[in-house]
Design a protein around this motif. Structure first.
Motif, mmCIF file in Angstrom:
data_model
loop_
_atom_site.group_PDB
_atom_site.id
_atom_site.type_symbol
_atom_site.label_atom_id
_atom_site.label_comp_id
_atom_site.label_asym_id
_atom_site.label_seq_id
_atom_site.Cartn_x
_atom_site.Cartn_y
_atom_site.Cartn_z
ATOM 1 N N PHE A 87 -30.892 -16.060 17.482
ATOM 2 C CA PHE A 87 -29.648 -16.721 17.082
ATOM 3 C C PHE A 87 -28.489 -15.736 17.177
ATOM 4 C CE2 PHE A 87 -32.746 -19.393 14.902
ATOM 5 C CZ PHE A 87 -32.288 -20.653 15.258
ATOM 6 N N ALA A 88 -27.375 -16.200 17.714
ATOM 7 C CA ALA A 88 -26.162 -15.383 17.733
ATOM 8 C C ALA A 88 -25.482 -15.451 16.370
ATOM 9 C CB ALA A 88 -25.210 -15.867 18.817
ATOM 10 N N TYR A 89 -25.475 -16.632 15.781
ATOM 11 C CA TYR A 89 -24.852 -16.838 14.475
ATOM 12 C C TYR A 89 -25.672 -17.834 13.676
ATOM 13 C CZ TYR A 89 -20.708 -14.841 16.673
ATOM 14 O OH TYR A 89 -19.840 -14.012 17.323
ATOM 15 N N ILE A 90 -25.709 -17.619 12.369
ATOM 16 C CA ILE A 90 -26.279 -18.613 11.459
ATOM 17 C C ILE A 90 -25.218 -18.842 10.389
ATOM 18 C CG2 ILE A 90 -28.079 -19.143 9.774
ATOM 19 C CD1 ILE A 90 -29.986 -17.397 11.406
ATOM 20 N N PHE A 91 -24.786 -20.059 10.276
ATOM 21 C CA PHE A 91 -23.745 -20.398 9.317
ATOM 22 C C PHE A 91 -24.380 -20.980 8.061
ATOM 23 C CE2 PHE A 91 -21.716 -20.673 13.453
ATOM 24 C CZ PHE A 91 -20.603 -19.865 13.269
ATOM 25 N N ASP A 92 -23.854 -20.569 6.920
ATOM 26 C CA ASP A 92 -24.324 -21.099 5.637
ATOM 27 C C ASP A 92 -23.435 -22.274 5.269
ATOM 28 O OD1 ASP A 92 -25.196 -21.640 3.089
ATOM 29 O OD2 ASP A 92 -25.084 -19.576 2.394
#
Length: 182
Positions: A139-144
């Motif tokens: 994953f490049a980004y994981i948003f909460d």
């Protein structure tokens, strides 16, 4: 010459830009509050907070009972009291009321401090698991999504990594409560 350098820079920007946009960046979403609710450690933390909340509440209640008793005694005998005695009783009541308010404020601060202290190891553990899942799954980004700073995400493009993080943490899913038949 200057135009040649500008043209070269423009070509480089276009090439590097297309390489960057050509990458398949993988984005994930997670709801950290949902993970916290699944953590077994949360139950222990909640029990400790409930115990502290009860202790602090009992103390405030005890102070309030003391205040009410003193106020009733003062109200019943106020007419017969000498001015100095009446003023002393009024000051005593005012001081007690201030103590109750101060204790209530301190109790709220203590509860917040204890909650932060008890949740910190849980949150740290979750953050480490999220990082591990992100790295392991590319994953490049994981948003909460529990934090309202995320304005938009395309659910069709995003991957909910909650099950992966739950697995990474070794959390066993609790069976759903059976609904009674009518």
């Amino acid at each position: 010459m200057k135009n040649g350098i500008k043209a070269l820079l423009l070509v480089c920007c276009v090439l590097f830009g297309s390489v960057a946009f050509g990458q398949n960046l993988k984005f994930g979403v997670i709801n950290s509050q949902e993970i916290i609710s699944k953590m077994p450690e949360r139950d222990s933390a909640e029990a400790k907070l409930m115990k502290l909340r009860t202790e602090l509440g009992n103390q405030i209640e005890s102070l309030q009972v003391e205040f009410n008793q003193k106020y009733q005694a003062y109200a019943q005998g106020r007419e017969k009291m000498a001015d100095l005695v009446r003023q002393t009783k009024e000051k005593e009541l005012s001081d007690l009321q201030n103590r109750i308010q101060e204790y209530g404020q301190n109790a709220e601060q203590e509860l917040s401090k204890q909650q932060a202290a008890l949740l910190k190891p849980i949150v740290d553990k979750i953050n480490e698991a999220i990082k591990a899942v992100g790295k392991a799954n590319g994953f490049a980004y994981i948003f909460d999504t529990a934090i309202p700073s995320l304005a938009y995400y395309d659910a069709a493009q995003a991957v909910d990594v909650l099950p992966l993080v739950v697995k990474q943490l070794g959390i066993k899913e609790k069976p759903a409560a059976a609904t009674p038949k009518k």
